[in-house]
Scaffold this active site. Structure first.
Site, PDB file in Angstrom:
ATOM      1  N   LYS A  96     -12.692   1.440 -10.082  1.00  0.00           N
ATOM      2  CA  LYS A  96     -12.693   0.126 -10.753  1.00  0.00           C
ATOM      3  C   LYS A  96     -14.023  -0.587 -10.664  1.00  0.00           C
ATOM      4  CE  LYS A  96     -10.628   0.145  -6.578  1.00  0.00           C
ATOM      5  NZ  LYS A  96      -9.400   0.317  -5.865  1.00  0.00           N
ATOM      6  N   LYS A 196     -10.878  -5.407 -11.223  1.00  0.00           N
ATOM      7  CA  LYS A 196      -9.707  -5.044 -12.029  1.00  0.00           C
ATOM      8  C   LYS A 196      -9.462  -6.073 -13.129  1.00  0.00           C
ATOM      9  CE  LYS A 196      -7.619  -2.613  -8.139  1.00  0.00           C
ATOM     10  NZ  LYS A 196      -6.878  -2.808  -6.891  1.00  0.00           N
TER      11      LYS A 196
HETATM   12  N1  HSE Z   1      -7.762  -1.285  -2.190  1.00  0.00           N
HETATM   13  C1  HSE Z   1      -7.012  -1.304  -3.403  1.00  0.00           C
HETATM   14  C2  HSE Z   1      -5.847  -2.255  -3.233  1.00  0.00           C
HETATM   15  C3  HSE Z   1      -6.526   0.077  -3.738  1.00  0.00           C
HETATM   16  O1  HSE Z   1      -5.541  -2.612  -2.096  1.00  0.00           O
HETATM   17  O2  HSE Z   1      -5.264  -2.660  -4.225  1.00  0.00           O
HETATM   18  C4  HSE Z   1      -5.895   0.200  -5.085  1.00  0.00           C
HETATM   19  O3  HSE Z   1      -6.778  -0.103  -6.113  1.00  0.00           O
END
Ligand code: HSE
Length: 396
Positions: A96, A196
């Site tokens: 991402k 994201k």
């Molecule tokens: N570190 C990310 C989370 C992993 O905790 O959402 C998934 O993208």
């Protein structure tokens, strides 16, 4: 067609993807020919002949049709994706940070070469949010997308609320369960959900936005007093990302903790669950939820991309072609709860207009309103002073 796959990375998601694929045997949409990893010293769960340390063994192999990139170094990930696309391969990525930082370059590359890139696992884990936007929103007009986009912080908030765990203990558990990034500051300081949200904003709203342009305030400074305050009000604290395209074309985008009321679609989403709410002209309001982190749920999203990519005529994402220019809005007046440990920290935000305030043993708890640009200017100073803040959700 069955994919002949070169896999980059064999961490939490890579192993999950491998495991699912190996359970599918004959019905799998492809087979893994080679796995490229960086470290020569790590103990691996598969025999050594599965692995290579040389990316060229995959990228220059004409028999490899699909490159699945599941590494966690954005620069390496970009080089892999770039070279794979240049060689006409189908590419799947879950990175991402790399994708959101370099979406423009990646879109151009896809226009120049015959391959395509899919990245369902990069946001909201197992929830098929990009596929949903592609397939069902092609002719609708989305004006807002919001949700819980980080499993680790949602896990920490849940464990602090439900089990009374300390922040440090809950974070350690999120790491042990494989939810957190290698560098967990990316989770708790909200870099990860901002990446994201940037990707989702491009797909849902057609607005290119970099993660840096999204205001973020994570949960690093949260105290048990904040959890208790939320409980007294019948609410829960959740880390929400939100992007809204305003009628005049400006974009409002942030990732902030929020006090969500019981009728919010995000109230009941616990632990590593993520949720996404899409608001549009015709379908109005749609909410999806599911596991947002973890080996198998995220590995399964990668498998979904693989299955989609071997269907005849598949050309990758098309919704991104909507791209319009984006003017960020920073004048929005935010309705906030803030927890100042002391009077010195309260003085950092003189523009905050208080509505209610309470002096407690844990410090000053204030509810009030302040413009987003004041928060943006003081963000680091507030964090350094240990201030916690969260939106007071007026609406769902
Ligand atoms: N570190 C990310 C989370 C992993 O905790 O959402 C998934 O993208």
């Amino acid at each position: 067609m069955k994919a002949n796959i070169g896999l980059f990375g064999f961490g939490v998601v890579g192993q999950g993807f491998y495991h699912i694929l190996s359970q599918k045997n004959g019905s799998a949409p492809g087979r893994i020919a080679r796995i490229c990893v960086r470290s020569r010293d790590k103990q691996r769960s598969l025999p050594a002949q599965h692995f290579t340390f040389d990316p060229a063994d995959i990228l220059d192999d004409p028999d490899i049709t699909h490159v699945v990139e599941l590494t966690d170094r954005p620069e390496d990930a970009f080089r892999i994706v770039q070279q794979a696309l240049q060689r006409g391969k189908m590419v799947i990525s879950a990175n991402k940070k790399m994708l959101s930082d370099r979406l423009g370059e990646i879109s151009e590359l896809q226009g120049q070469f015959p391959g395509a890139l899919l990245y369902e696992a990069s946001a909201c884990g197992s929830i098929p949010v990009f596929q949903n936007l592609e397939r069902y929103y092609a002719h609708d007009e989305v004006h807002r997308i919001q949700g819980i986009f980080n499993g680790s912080t949602n896990y920490i908030l849940t464990q602090m609320t439900e089990q009374g765990l300390s922040y440090a203990a809950a974070l350690a558990q999120a790491q042990a369960l494989g939810f957190a990034e290698t560098e967990p500051a990316l989770d708790v300081d909200a870099h990860d959900p901002a990446s994201k949200l940037a990707l989702l904003t491009a797909h849902a709203l057609g607005c290119p936005v970099t993660p840096e342009a999204i205001f973020r305030f994570g949960i690093r400074t949260i105290q048990p007093a904040d959890i208790a305050f939320a409980a007294r009000q019948g609410r829960k604290i959740r880390l929400l990302g939100q992007a809204t395209l305003l009628p005049d074309g400006r974009l409002e985008a942030w990732v902030l903790p929020a006090f969500v009321p019981v009728d919010s679609p995000f109230y009941a989403l616990n632990n590593e669950y993520n949720g996404v709410q899409i608001e549009s002209k015709y379908m109005e309001n749609q909410v999806l939820s599911g596991k947002g982190a973890g080996s198998l749920p995220t590995g399964f999203a990668v498998l979904g991309d693989l299955a989609a990519s071997v269907r005849p005529g598949h050309t990758g994402y098309t919704r991104m072609q909507l791209a319009r220019s984006t003017r960020p809005d920073t004048d929005t007046l935010l309705h906030l709860y803030l927890h100042f440990p002391d009077a010195v920290s309260r003085a950092l935000l003189p523009e905050l207009v208080p509505e209610t305030q309470e002096n407690t043993v844990a410090g000053l708890q204030v509810r009030g309103r302040v413009a987003l640009h004041h928060l943006m200017a003081r963000r680091q100073a507030l964090l350094d002073a240990g201030v916690f803040l969260a939106r007071w959700e007026d609406r769902n």
